[in-house]
Write an enzyme that holds these catalytic residues in place. Structure first.
Site, PDB file in Angstrom:
ATOM      1  N   THR A 213      21.481   1.196  20.038  1.00 29.54           N
ATOM      2  CA  THR A 213      21.469   0.718  18.649  1.00 29.54           C
ATOM      3  C   THR A 213      20.186  -0.034  18.274  1.00 29.54           C
ATOM      4  O   THR A 213      19.519  -0.566  19.151  1.00 29.54           O
ATOM      5  CB  THR A 213      22.671  -0.249  18.533  1.00 29.54           C
ATOM      6  OG1 THR A 213      23.827   0.502  18.790  1.00 29.54           O
ATOM      7  CG2 THR A 213      22.772  -0.947  17.220  1.00 29.54           C
ATOM      8  N   VAL A 242      34.833   3.816  15.747  1.00 24.80           N
ATOM      9  CA  VAL A 242      33.782   3.001  15.145  1.00 24.80           C
ATOM     10  C   VAL A 242      33.576   1.782  16.039  1.00 24.80           C
ATOM     11  O   VAL A 242      34.552   1.177  16.501  1.00 24.80           O
ATOM     12  CB  VAL A 242      34.176   2.549  13.714  1.00 24.80           C
ATOM     13  CG1 VAL A 242      33.118   1.629  13.138  1.00 24.80           C
ATOM     14  CG2 VAL A 242      34.369   3.764  12.807  1.00 24.80           C
ATOM     15  N   GLY A 243      32.322   1.440  16.298  1.00 22.36           N
ATOM     16  CA  GLY A 243      32.019   0.296  17.158  1.00 22.36           C
ATOM     17  C   GLY A 243      31.823  -0.983  16.370  1.00 22.36           C
ATOM     18  O   GLY A 243      32.314  -1.139  15.245  1.00 22.36           O
ATOM     19  N   THR A 266      28.419  -2.310  24.290  1.00 16.41           N
ATOM     20  CA  THR A 266      29.686  -1.587  24.133  1.00 16.41           C
ATOM     21  C   THR A 266      30.535  -2.294  23.079  1.00 16.41           C
ATOM     22  O   THR A 266      31.071  -3.383  23.306  1.00 16.41           O
ATOM     23  CB  THR A 266      30.415  -1.487  25.491  1.00 16.41           C
ATOM     24  OG1 THR A 266      29.518  -0.855  26.406  1.00 16.41           O
ATOM     25  CG2 THR A 266      31.679  -0.654  25.375  1.00 16.41           C
TER      26      THR A 266
HETATM   27  N1  ASP Z   1      27.198  -1.328  19.706  1.00 20.52           N
HETATM   28  C1  ASP Z   1      27.141   0.086  19.492  1.00 20.52           C
HETATM   29  C2  ASP Z   1      28.534   0.643  19.387  1.00 20.52           C
HETATM   30  O1  ASP Z   1      29.386   0.239  20.138  1.00 20.52           O
HETATM   31  C3  ASP Z   1      26.414   0.829  20.531  1.00 20.52           C
HETATM   32  C4  ASP Z   1      25.138   0.193  21.019  1.00 20.52           C
HETATM   33  O2  ASP Z   1      24.792  -0.902  20.683  1.00 20.52           O
HETATM   34  O3  ASP Z   1      24.422   0.829  21.785  1.00 20.52           O
HETATM   35  O4  ASP Z   1      28.743   1.522  18.590  1.00 20.52           O
END
Ligand code: ASP
Length: 349
Positions: A213, A242-243, A266
């Site tokens: 990200t 969705v994260g 994560t």
């Molecule tokens: N935080 C993002 C998600 O979980 C992924 C990431 O930061 O690499 O969608």
């Protein structure tokens, strides 16, 4: 008498220098390009150089806005648009693939001055999800839009729409295939319109694991702070997952009363710990320094939960911080009167 004068002069000098120290930089910006398994031994010198150069360019793109007296929001949008177009990063073009073979993009932005916020998830046609998040914040009565509705709103606002194949990159496709094979899940057909199997920059990008990200926090010369985040989420995500990135309080938060934070990692852990808001709450209600607050949540709480990732943060007084519990995080910071700092691995400055 002379002794008294000297004493007065010394007291004045101390007072002046401490006010100067407290004044902090006029503007500042901190950028991340994702945290994950990023070790010195895994990156070729060319990859290392490409990422450092990209981080420097992006930070400069945001700083150029701030230097001219532009707002933190404008700086964040400019810098993130840059990263969304750069296939090195998991946002916009170069985003990871969901299990169904689509690029489903999430983004959010928050204004620390007004606490206004905008977020989008599962966008598949809008070239710059960060600009869409900002449009939601500024031109809709809502905070969070998802899926086709979000893309339709983008179109109605005149934001650039692209064919979904625009986001395709070969290396992310290969990561998807690898991941699906490991999980023994069916491999979807190559998306229609996807380019051929050789892409010039694919070889340059390092596969930092499942995420990568991008995010930016900034302080402008008016004393306002803001935060923004953009992502393709995690490789092989399923069922409309969705994260944290578009979740206000988890992946993104900004309040002039405390700090601005953008996270990567994560997302499931970051949502459960409301990471971004918790860091700001520690600053606001416990009076913690920004670095200590970020470390408290990332090094202690996230690590105890066996979550992985990191954050960047900024405060209205110019404090800047980053904290991550992975082996690396692409990161950079720059402030008025201070040198550019770019880091990748844990032992970088
Ligand atoms: N935080 C993002 C998600 O979980 C992924 C990431 O930061 O690499 O969608």
């Amino acid at each position: 008498m002379r002794g008294l004068l000297a004493l007065v002069a010394a007291v004045v000098a101390v007072a002046v220098s401490s006010t100067m120290a407290e004044a902090g930089p006029k503007w500042a910006i901190v950028v991340h390009g994702g945290a994950g398994v990023i070790e010195r031994k895994d990156l070729t010198p060319e990859q290392d150089k490409a990422y450092r150069a990209a981080m420097a360019r992006v930070t400069e793109a945001g700083a150029a806005v701030l230097r001219k007296g532009g707002s933190a929001l404008d700086a964040i949008e400019a810098a993130i648009r840059f990263m969304e177009d750069d296939p090195l990063f998991n946002a916009g073009r170069g985003a990871v693939f969901a299990a169904d073979g689509r690029n489903e993009l999430d983004s959010s932005i928050m204004d620390g001055r007004t606490l206004a916020a905008g977020a989008v998830a599962d966008v598949t046609r809008t070239r710059h999800p960060i600009s869409l998040a900002r449009a939601v914040m500024e031109h809709s009565p809502h905070v969070f839009l998802v899926g086709d509705g979000a893309d339709a709103f983008a179109k109605s606002r005149g934001l650039e729409q692209v064919d979904p194949s625009f986001f395709f990159t070969e290396r992310r496709w290969r990561s998807l295939v690898r991941e699906l094979e490991e999980q023994q899940l069916p491999i979807p057909p190559r998306p229609p319109g996807a380019p051929g199997a050789s892409e010039a920059r694919a070889a340059l990008a390092h596969d930092e694991g499942k995420h990568g990200t991008v995010g930016v926090v900034a302080l402008d010369e008016h004393g306002d702070i803001a935060a923004g985040t953009s992502t393709g989420g995690t490789t092989a995500k399923r069922w409309g997952r969705v994260g944290d990135s578009p979740v206000i309080g988890a992946g993104t938060y900004a309040s002039n009363a405390a700090c601005a934070v953008s996270a990567t990692g994560t997302g499931e852990y970051f949502i459960r710990l409301t990471v971004a808001r918790t860091i700001c709450a520690l600053v606001q209600y416990k009076g913690m320094g920004l670095q200590a607050a970020a470390d408290e949540v990332i090094q202690k709480e996230l690590t105890a939960m066996q979550g992985d990732g990191g954050v960047i943060a900024i405060a209205p007084d110019g404090q800047m911080a980053w904290s991550f519990n992975t082996s690396g995080m692409y990161r950079a910071r720059l402030a008025d009167g201070q040198p550019l700092v770019v880091g990748i691995y844990k032992d970088d400055p």
